[in-house]
Design an enzyme around this catalytic site. Structure first.
Site, PDB file in Angstrom:
ATOM      1  N   TYR A   1       0.847  -1.195   0.000  1.00 14.81           N
ATOM      2  CA  TYR A   1       0.000   0.000   0.000  1.00 14.81           C
ATOM      3  C   TYR A   1       0.880   1.241   0.000  1.00 14.81           C
ATOM      4  O   TYR A   1       1.858   1.319   0.750  1.00 14.81           O
ATOM      5  CB  TYR A   1      -0.905   0.026   1.241  1.00 14.81           C
TER       6      TYR A   1
ATOM      7  N   GLU B   1      -3.718   7.392  -3.977  1.00 18.77           N
ATOM      8  CA  GLU B   1      -3.552   6.090  -3.344  1.00 18.77           C
ATOM      9  C   GLU B   1      -3.246   5.028  -4.387  1.00 18.77           C
ATOM     10  O   GLU B   1      -3.875   5.007  -5.446  1.00 18.77           O
ATOM     11  CB  GLU B   1      -4.872   5.719  -2.651  1.00 18.77           C
TER      12      GLU B   1
END
Ligand code: GDP
Ligand code: MN
Length: 389
Positions: free
Chosen positions: A109, A197
């Site tokens: 991530y 993101e």
């Protein structure tokens, strides 16, 4: 403003972030053509909607062969996608992204946001990628590494090494991370983003980093200087009423209850919604008509509230600080007369010329209920909307 995954990836690649080869298409024929162009016999088909959690909801399909590619595209295009992050009606799938298959060794991530407490653009990374980062943050916060970028000094090599170390990357993969992070940092600044993101950022079998998913939220307050990005807006993914309200400078957010609210000032609107709930009712919306309330804005606001057929009663709560209450009252009377409103309207006015305003409402002969206080107004509107829910 939100972007689609395919748009976010296109922007990321312009800033040097590696992405899988792929094409966004809007028909099954185009999907087949895209697959043929990409080559190979296995692809990924991904529904393009403004919501995450598509993987778990069947919006990401790995396909083998053109027949199953066709089947996947057919099953998505023209349908609505409901995910854990969308509302229950879901979002229309007008495009799918057809991509080459990636060889995934590990899912990571990487996110960039503005940390309000440090007032800095901040990178967040975790080796536990691919799943809900909120859950990782809540249950195992030690698995998240963050670095805050000094606006004067810019991103530093040691900060990238810190993230790379946290992700468990070797020297080779750290080179890719350098490219990805410096690219995202520039993208964040240049495009006036509020959130970027990559989840998952994957480490491939041959030890390279690729952005498998991409999300970009833009700062609405900076859109005026990003005309090229405004072009990327997809209103089909936005709430219709919210969109219409936006065009009239009204801050409207649709909610689940049956009491329509029209208030001036966001703080007063929040307090009004709280009081409705305290009295046992449920607001159908948040609506701030803003400071310079005019009859025209009041009229638009009524129309937007009334286009929601869940609404059983309306509460108008206006504090006349800058505007005069008698003018507001005249506006309300005009609108109620013109627009054939079938539901009870409770009005609470306070401020300059309030007595004249209330008198006008009482004398209007219309079924407008005037309230003496916010407390009184909330009680009355809950009662006329059908009592406690
Ligand atoms: P989201 O669920 O909406 O966040 O959609 P993502 O784009 O993140 O995809 C969800 C998951 O699908 C990823 O975490 C991967 O596990 C899987 N996935 C997506 N693309 C590929 C691919 O090219 N190859 C493989 N093996 N898995 C993929
Ligand atoms: Mn994802």
């Amino acid at each position: 403003m939100n972007l689609h995954e395919y748009q976010a990836k296109q922007l990321m690649v312009e800033f040097g972030v590696p992405i899988p080869r792929g094409r966004a298409v809007s028909s099954v024929e185009e999907a087949i053509a895209a697959a043929n162009e990409l080559g190979g016999s296995r692809w990924v088909v991904k529904a393009q909607v403004h919501a995450g959690g598509r993987g778990k909801a069947g919006g990401v399909k790995l396909v083998d062969g053109l027949a199953s590619l066709q089947q996947a595209a057919e099953s998505m295009l023209g349908q609505r996608m409901v995910t854990g992050q969308s509302d229950p009606q879901g979002l229309p799938i007008n495009k799918v992204l057809v991509e080459e298959i990636s060889d995934i060794q590990q899912e990571l991530y990487l996110g960039v946001l503005v940390d309000r407490s440090t007032r800095r653009v901040t990178f967040m990374a975790s080796a536990a990628g691919g799943m809900d980062i909120e859950q990782v943050a809540a249950e195992t916060p030690e698995k998240i590494v963050t670095v805050a970028i000094d606006p004067a000094a810019g991103i530093q090599a040691y900060q990238i090494r810190k993230i790379g170390f946290g992700l468990g990357l070797d020297k080779e993969a750290q080179k890719d991370l350098y490219r990805v992070m410096t690219g995202l940092n520039r993208l964040f600044d240049d495009l006036d983003a509020s959130l970027v993101e990559i989840n998952p950022l994957v480490l491939t079998g041959d030890n390279h980093l690729v952005a498998l998913d991409g999300k970009i939220n833009l700062d609405d307050n900076a859109l005026y200087r990003q005309p090229a990005l405004v072009e990327l807006r997809d209103v089909s993914q936005e709430n219709e009423k919210e969109h219409e309200a936006h065009q009239y400078d009204l801050n409207y957010i649709a909610l689940d209850g049956n009491i329509g609210c029209m208030v001036n000032g966001a703080g007063l609107a929040m307090a009004t919604m709280d009081l409705i709930q305290l009295k046992g009712g449920m607001p159908a919306n948040f609506l701030d008509v803003g400071g310079g309330t005019t009859a025209e804005r009041v009229s638009k606001a009524f129309n937007i509230i009334l286009s929601d057929d869940k609404v059983k009663a309306i509460l108008v709560n206006i504090f006349g600080g800058i505007v005069r209450c008698d003018l507001i009252a005249e506006g309300i009377i005009q609108v109620v007369k013109e627009s054939d409103i079938q539901v009870p309207v409770v009005v609470r006015l306070e401020g300059t010329n309030v007595e004249t305003g209330r008198q006008l409402l009482d004398d209007s002969g219309l079924s407008i209920i005037t309230a003496n206080s916010l407390n009184d107004a909330a009680e009355q509107v809950v009662a006329v909307a059908g009592g406690k829910q």
